[in-house]
Design an enzyme around this catalytic site. Sequence first.
Site: not given
Length: 426
Positions: A58, A60, A153, A211, A214, A310, A316
């Site tokens: 996982h 991005h 997203q 996702h 979360e 992630d 983030w």
Amino acid sequence: MHCDLLIKNAQIAENQPTVDIVCTDGKITAIGNALNATAEQTVEANGYWVSPPFVDCHFHLDATLSAGNPRRNKSGTLLEGIQLWGELKRQQTAAEIVTRAMRLCRWSIAKGVLAIRSHVDVSDPSLTTVEALLQVREQMRPYMDIQLVAFPQDGYFRDAGAHARLLRALDMGVDIVGGIPHFERTMQEGNESVVALCRLAAERGLRVDMHCDETDDPQSRHIETLASETIRHGLAGRVSGSHLTSLHSMDNYYATKLLTLIAEANVAAIPNPLINITLQGRQDTYPKRRGLTRIKEMWANGINVAFGHDCVQDPWYSLGTHDMLEVAHMAIHAGLLTAPEEMRHAYEAVTNDAATVFGLENYGIKEGDNADFIILQAKNPIEAICNRATRLFVIRRGHILAQTAPLETQIQLMGKTEKVDFSGTW
């Protein structure tokens, strides 16, 4: 025998003698003790731990290394991160995304990560992120495996154009169907998005990675729908629920029901310990929830768990170097996974168990497997996690991609100089 690469004195099983590994044409062709072999290239493992490379299930890549642009996430929350990314993605170019992602891939190789599943945001009408990461995947194909997940997203229903763009992304060559049901406007629309996306994946014969839940909200139960739809469409073994942090906040009765359903559906779980521990519980005073899902209970129910990093230095999460040993280290602490067998299981969650979720073929250390290895400055997996061990060699298809000098620290005490031995008690 003559081979392309010979790894000598490799520790591949705890409390067992070291072995030599013979590699020819990118494959492991022999494993044994003190093999009579010559090689074009020989690597001396010196009794250190040799394992298949790390797998990150996982990530991005489209947002990585963008922290501070347009500004820093001051609240540290998921929602501010989404807001910052929303501003950035409207102004960045494909070239900028490629540059950052390629830089991250170099970090990944240096850290022994040779497989990355990256979510790619499909909310931009131009699909700039998709264009960029398809280019990265192709350029890095000889060096690592990259899977791309079509990730709406801004919500599959919440964003009016998400359906069409997701289909375009899949047609362009994106591998996996993604989703974010807890970000839809209502719980009902969240469930409907799971139903629609699983149906789409079944029709196209694709994997699913959502996702899912979360959030700190114990009422967020989209994993229930995801598991149910997995069974309905015969997708067992091809579906993953990422994050699943709401399980942290649920009452034990309902959590037990969900864990049983997840196991029945053969849905994999992908917690992201570094990110879950920093994003969740932000609205709590004390006691403060930390948001990591129920890893130990998942293992007890036979659920396959793979850890993800992630984020690395993005809206983030402003830290990180893409070190999967750091991910396992955090999981052990936050999940109270300190029994020896649990710590070994944490290592599996960034290697063998993660490879199963990823769907990697010929992954492992046995004859016929790909000649892909990491050699760590440690004698076993627990010591590797404990020390976040130096990656001495990173090898792909029998070729050395990265090499790091062993960590060696000298101290001066009582009038003499001596080396510090970090091997510890494991």
